[in-house]
Design a protein around this motif. Sequence first.
Motif, short mmCIF file in Angstrom:
data_model
loop_
_atom_site.label_atom_id
_atom_site.label_comp_id
_atom_site.label_asym_id
_atom_site.label_seq_id
_atom_site.Cartn_x
_atom_site.Cartn_y
_atom_site.Cartn_z
N VAL A 1 0.83 -1.21 0.00
CA VAL A 1 0.00 0.00 0.00
C VAL A 1 0.86 1.26 0.00
O VAL A 1 0.38 2.35 -0.28
CB VAL A 1 -0.99 0.03 1.20
N ASP A 2 2.15 1.12 0.30
CA ASP A 2 3.06 2.26 0.24
C ASP A 2 3.76 2.35 -1.11
O ASP A 2 4.69 3.14 -1.26
CB ASP A 2 4.14 2.13 1.33
N GLY A 3 3.36 1.52 -2.07
CA GLY A 3 4.05 1.48 -3.36
C GLY A 3 4.91 0.22 -3.44
O GLY A 3 4.99 -0.54 -2.46
N ASP A 4 5.55 0.02 -4.59
CA ASP A 4 6.35 -1.19 -4.76
C ASP A 4 7.59 -1.15 -3.88
O ASP A 4 8.21 -0.10 -3.71
CB ASP A 4 6.81 -1.30 -6.23
N VAL A 5 7.91 -2.29 -3.31
CA VAL A 5 9.19 -2.40 -2.60
C VAL A 5 9.98 -3.52 -3.26
O VAL A 5 9.40 -4.41 -3.90
CB VAL A 5 9.03 -2.69 -1.08
N ILE A 6 11.29 -3.45 -3.15
CA ILE A 6 12.13 -4.50 -3.73
C ILE A 6 12.45 -5.50 -2.63
O ILE A 6 12.94 -5.13 -1.56
CB ILE A 6 13.44 -3.90 -4.30
N TYR A 7 12.11 -6.75 -2.91
CA TYR A 7 12.43 -7.81 -1.94
C TYR A 7 13.45 -8.74 -2.57
O TYR A 7 13.30 -9.15 -3.73
CB TYR A 7 11.16 -8.57 -1.56
N THR A 8 14.47 -9.06 -1.79
CA THR A 8 15.51 -9.95 -2.32
C THR A 8 15.20 -11.39 -1.94
O THR A 8 15.20 -11.76 -0.76
CB THR A 8 16.89 -9.54 -1.76
N VAL A 9 14.87 -12.17 -2.98
CA VAL A 9 14.55 -13.59 -2.78
C VAL A 9 15.86 -14.34 -2.54
O VAL A 9 16.84 -14.14 -3.26
CB VAL A 9 13.83 -14.14 -4.04
N LYS A 10 15.83 -15.20 -1.54
CA LYS A 10 17.05 -15.98 -1.24
C LYS A 10 17.20 -17.13 -2.24
O LYS A 10 16.20 -17.69 -2.67
CB LYS A 10 16.95 -16.57 0.17
N PRO A 11 18.43 -17.50 -2.58
CA PRO A 11 18.61 -18.64 -3.46
C PRO A 11 17.99 -19.89 -2.83
O PRO A 11 18.07 -20.06 -1.61
CB PRO A 11 20.13 -18.79 -3.57
N GLY A 12 17.35 -20.71 -3.66
CA GLY A 12 16.76 -21.95 -3.15
C GLY A 12 15.43 -21.74 -2.45
O GLY A 12 15.01 -22.56 -1.64
N THR A 13 14.77 -20.66 -2.76
CA THR A 13 13.46 -20.39 -2.14
C THR A 13 12.41 -21.39 -2.65
O THR A 13 12.37 -21.70 -3.83
CB THR A 13 13.02 -18.94 -2.45
N LYS A 14 11.63 -21.90 -1.72
CA LYS A 14 10.57 -22.86 -2.11
C LYS A 14 9.26 -22.12 -2.34
O LYS A 14 9.06 -21.02 -1.84
CB LYS A 14 10.40 -23.89 -0.99
N THR A 15 8.40 -22.76 -3.10
CA THR A 15 7.12 -22.13 -3.37
C THR A 15 6.32 -22.05 -2.08
O THR A 15 6.51 -22.87 -1.17
CB THR A 15 6.34 -22.88 -4.47
N ASP A 16 5.44 -21.07 -1.96
CA ASP A 16 4.61 -20.82 -0.77
C ASP A 16 5.41 -20.29 0.42
O ASP A 16 4.93 -20.32 1.55
CB ASP A 16 3.84 -22.08 -0.34
N THR A 17 6.61 -19.83 0.16
CA THR A 17 7.39 -19.20 1.23
C THR A 17 6.70 -17.90 1.63
O THR A 17 6.28 -17.13 0.76
CB THR A 17 8.82 -18.91 0.75
N LYS A 18 6.55 -17.69 2.94
CA LYS A 18 5.89 -16.47 3.40
C LYS A 18 6.91 -15.47 3.91
O LYS A 18 7.83 -15.82 4.64
CB LYS A 18 4.87 -16.79 4.48
N VAL A 19 6.72 -14.27 3.49
CA VAL A 19 7.66 -13.20 3.80
C VAL A 19 6.90 -12.12 4.56
O VAL A 19 5.78 -11.79 4.20
CB VAL A 19 8.21 -12.61 2.48
N ARG A 20 7.50 -11.59 5.62
CA ARG A 20 6.82 -10.53 6.36
C ARG A 20 7.46 -9.18 6.07
O ARG A 20 8.66 -9.01 6.27
CB ARG A 20 6.86 -10.81 7.86
N LEU A 21 6.67 -8.25 5.62
CA LEU A 21 7.16 -6.88 5.44
C LEU A 21 6.64 -6.09 6.64
O LEU A 21 5.47 -5.71 6.69
CB LEU A 21 6.65 -6.30 4.12
#
Length: 394
Positions: A300-320
């Motif tokens: 809601v504050d606009g796009d943010v850049i998130y750095t995905v870690k190598p080897g990330t699995k699907t359905d990984t949840k990230v908290r901003l």
Amino acid sequence: MAETKRDYYEVLGVGKDADDAAIKKAYRVLAKKYHPDMNPGDAEAEKKFKEASEAYAVLSDADKRRQYDQFGHAAFEGGAGGAGGFGGFDFNSADFGDIFGDIFGDLFGGGGRRGGRANNGPMKGANIRKSIRITFEEAVFGCEKELDLVLKDPCTTCNGTGAKPGTSPETCPKCGGKGQVVFTSQSFFGTVQNVQTCPNCGGSGKVIKEKCSSCAGTGYTSSRKKIQVSIPAGIDNGQSVRIREKGEPGINGGPRGDLLVEVNVSRHPIFQRQDVHIFSTVSISFAQAALGGDVKVPTVDGDVIYTVKPGTKTDTKVRLKGKGVPSLRNSSVRGDHYVTLVIQTPDKLSAEAKEALRKFDLLAGNSLNQATPEDEKGKKKKGFMDKVKEAFEE
Ligand SMILES: [Zn+2]
Ligand SMILES: [Zn+2]
């Protein structure tokens, strides 16, 4: 003649030294329990109600209470000696209306006109309810809205009386200006009295002979008004904003009612909300998941850049943290935004891309897992695509 009367203190269940507040409190409990409105057709309840009302009428009046304490019931039996001052207790007496106004005003939540409550004193006007639709973002950050509303105002020609200028409303002859009438009926238990709103004047206690032409005797004029509504940040779907004194005009000089604006929040195409938290899903490519990398995450504050870690699995949840909804109570405190990273399986591949993937699979040490004649035992080694598939089928 009359059956033996119960002691008034006993009726209310209070001690002889009870103060006014205790007497009022005791009566409220009984009145609520036995009120005819709550017990339609129950003669016993009606009798109890009447008995409690009579006890209250006496004990809540300092003079009468003193007389009662001195002479008992004899104080109110006309001509029986005692004080002799005011004769028998009379439900039609002016006191009764006062009791109703006093007790039933708060008993029924104020503003109500139940039970023939005398309503020719100042009363708050009725509340008006409206609803508005706002966007998801407007609910998150708050907004200013304008509401177009038809509001009543006291008529300026007659000053709200409803009577033609030069004339004035007259006291209602049916109720004598009290706004309520008492109906008496006989029942097995004796005479039962019901207090009702006067049908002649509608409870106002006044009748208008010559109506004001500006308002047709209503005392009000209506006009379209624009009302500013400040929607606080963090409001949720279904919550209301109260704007004081923008409701119906008060009665007999009472304050205006309030305007209650219910907020309906539109659904957002990508964000969902739960309390102060926001949830969304972001697609990442297999290569991004495997190699890591920066992805654009809408908030809601606009796009943010998130750095995905190598080897990330699907359905990984990230908290901003702190990218959620401000708290209604303290807008400097914000909830979080939870992003679910979902790996997209490519389905439209060019020949070149397919070749690259096959090459990758070989380099990664996986077989293509095609069923070949050599696979006689049907032994399957899990290939990369199967793993991706599994991840999705979980
Ligand atoms: Zn008027
Ligand atoms: Zn009347």
